[in-house]
Design a protein around this motif. Structure first.
Motif, short mmCIF file in Angstrom:
data_model
loop_
_atom_site.label_atom_id
_atom_site.label_comp_id
_atom_site.label_asym_id
_atom_site.label_seq_id
_atom_site.Cartn_x
_atom_site.Cartn_y
_atom_site.Cartn_z
N CYS A 98 76.03 61.29 44.44
CA CYS A 98 76.48 62.36 45.33
C CYS A 98 75.55 62.43 46.52
CB CYS A 98 76.50 63.71 44.59
SG CYS A 98 77.66 63.77 43.21
N GLY A 99 76.09 62.23 47.71
CA GLY A 99 75.28 62.25 48.91
C GLY A 99 74.94 63.66 49.36
N CYS A 117 81.35 64.79 42.08
CA CYS A 117 80.66 65.32 43.26
C CYS A 117 81.50 66.44 43.87
CB CYS A 117 80.42 64.23 44.29
SG CYS A 117 79.35 62.90 43.70
N VAL A 118 80.90 67.61 44.01
CA VAL A 118 81.59 68.79 44.55
C VAL A 118 80.91 69.19 45.85
CG1 VAL A 118 82.28 71.17 44.12
CG2 VAL A 118 82.17 69.54 42.22
N SER A 126 73.12 70.91 50.70
CA SER A 126 72.24 70.06 49.90
C SER A 126 71.78 68.94 50.82
CB SER A 126 72.97 69.51 48.68
OG SER A 126 74.01 68.65 49.05
N ASN A 127 70.47 68.73 50.89
CA ASN A 127 69.91 67.77 51.85
C ASN A 127 69.33 66.53 51.20
OD1 ASN A 127 67.73 68.98 50.67
ND2 ASN A 127 66.99 69.99 52.53
N HIS A 128 69.68 66.26 49.93
CA HIS A 128 69.24 65.03 49.29
C HIS A 128 70.32 64.55 48.33
CE1 HIS A 128 67.96 68.25 46.54
NE2 HIS A 128 68.16 67.37 45.58
N THR A 129 70.18 63.30 47.89
CA THR A 129 71.17 62.68 47.03
C THR A 129 71.07 63.22 45.60
OG1 THR A 129 71.03 60.68 48.37
CG2 THR A 129 72.07 60.46 46.22
N GLN A 133 71.93 71.55 42.51
CA GLN A 133 72.44 72.81 43.02
C GLN A 133 72.40 72.80 44.55
OE1 GLN A 133 73.82 75.19 41.24
NE2 GLN A 133 73.33 74.29 39.24
N CYS A 134 73.30 73.58 45.16
CA CYS A 134 73.28 73.74 46.61
C CYS A 134 72.33 74.89 46.98
CB CYS A 134 74.68 74.04 47.14
SG CYS A 134 75.85 72.69 46.90
#
Length: 433
Positions: A98-99, A117-118, A126-129, A133-134
């Protein structure tokens, strides 16, 4: 270093061999049954098949464990020979990674490496792979389209430079000029019968009040500050109270003018003394008292609205005490309803230049605008809410101006022959006959 021999699967190891323990040439204890020491060292080999059926083990790396917290893995991926079907090193994953902008959601009943991936919600990122959690953005920030960065919100308000603000300001100024023109015409023709009818002083007061009503809408435009937030609602409540109470006074004047033709000194004294003019200060003082209570309990103040628009912070004026605001609005509505009722009852009185019909229709328009205003006002937010209030102020004021004064304005300028003593006498004689 490599070796050439058939490979025996671990399941085929003889049970007797599992019990073998020995010390190798390096002085390390080796056991096929269990590892007795924490220290472990493994060579990693790659199996290469040849057409003749032979398989070759080529060392491509090693793994060593000195302790539970100090482990090392050395792997040379360039030496690995993959089958032709593989284009790159395969990943031991059940799902794609998930990117940024997405989070992992585990699939119930499947392995931990299996997930979907949601995309992050509207105000989260979210700033990493492979984020679990967001992360929510702060109130003064908003997410970009990719949901991987928080950007600062811009502070905005219903400005004069906006298309909507400019349109409302132009409408307010045009109606203000029109009201001033009507007032000038009425003052110039103040001695004519149509201006004298129904108390010309009240007509002047109503026209000046309507001019202030149009101009007070400009207080809702531009950058809010403490002064404008206080003046917006207080000015609105007071000037409209004066306007509606003036309409009520004009209606009562029509009734008194009709009653004076019948015997009775009391009605004549009320008309001559201008008793209807006291309605305006009495009604206005009650509204002033409500406004003073409003300012004393919880006055309006500046508020930052960070939720109405996703990428803007809107500067608005909070009403403060909602109860006080609706008391002011409710009192104004009760005055309007009383004016409409009295004007409706007096609409068919046979008086010369009777304007009760026009007053009735004007109050009907006024009440319709503000009854429509309440549900629309509560269903909007931000700059649209301010625009709805400005539109209601302009529409109700224009209704009073158009319904009451434009018919008289038309007679004064277009049909001056009807606005003379001769025409008045002819009308009276025809009515008498």
């Amino acid at each position: 270093m490599f070796s050439l021999f058939p490979i025996v699967p671990p399941l085929q190891l003889h049970p007797l061999l599992k019990k073998i323990q020995f010390t190798n040439s390096a002085g390390e204890d080796v056991s096929f049954h269990e590892m007795r020491h924490r220290v472990a060292h493994y060579d990693i080999h790659n199996i290469v098949k040849f057409p003749a059926g032979f398989r070759l083990l080529i060392k491509i790396g090693e793994f060593s464990s000195e302790s539970a917290h100090d482990q090392g893995l050395v792997l040379n991926e360039e030496m690995i020979e993959w089958p032709i079907a593989f284009k790159k090193t395969p990943q031991s994953l059940c799902s794609q990674r998930c990117g940024p902008g997405f989070r992992k959601m585990p699939q119930e009943g499947r392995a931990v490496c299996c997930y979907i991936c949601v995309i992050c919600p509207e105000r989260d990122i979210s700033n990493h792979t492979d984020a679990e959690q967001c992360i929510p953005c702060a109130d003064h920030e908003y997410t970009n389209m990719e949901r991987n960065r928080c950007l600062p919100k811009l502070v905005t308000f219903l400005a004069f430079e906006d298309a909507l603000g400019m349109a409302l300001a132009c409408v307010a100024l045009c109606f203000s000029v029109l009201t001033a023109a009507v007032l000038w015409v009425f003052v110039k023709h103040r001695d004519t019968p149509i201006v004298k009818a129904n108390n010309r002083t009240l007509s002047y007061i109503l026209l000046i009040t309507l001019l202030l009503c149009f101009l007070c809408s400009l207080l809702f435009l531009g950058r809010p500050n403490t002064a404008t937030c206080l003046l917006q609602q207080i000015t609105f409540g007071l000037v409209f109270t004066v306007a509606v109470s003036t309409v009520l006074a004009k209606t009562i004047t029509v009734i008194l003018a009709f009653k004076v033709t019948k015997p009775g000194r009391t009605i004549r004294q009320l008309l001559v003394s201008g008793a209807s003019n006291f309605i305006i200060p009495i009604c206005s003082l009650i509204q002033v008292a409500l406004c003073v209570i409003w300012l004393g309990i919880s006055p309006p103040f500046i508020e930052l609205d960070a939720h109405s628009e996703p990428d803007h912070i809107i500067l608005v004026c909070n009403k403060g005490s909602v109860t006080a605001f609706y008391c002011v609005l409710g009192y104004l509505g009760s005055l309007a309803l009383a004016s409409f009722t009295v004007a409706f009852l007096a609409r068919n009185l046979p008086d010369t230049f009777n304007e009760a019909k026009f007053l009735t229709f004007s109050m009907l328009v006024f009440c319709s605008v503000w009854v429509t205003f309440l549900p629309v006002y509560h269903s909007t937010k931000g700059k649209v809410m301010v625009a709805v209030e400005i539109f209601s102020i302009l529409a109700s004021s224009a209704g009073l101006l158009g319904c009451i004064f434009l018919p008289k304005y038309y007679i004064i300028l277009i049909k001056p022959d009807k606005n003379s003593l001769k025409a008045l006498k002819n009308q009276c004689s025809s009515r008498g006959s």
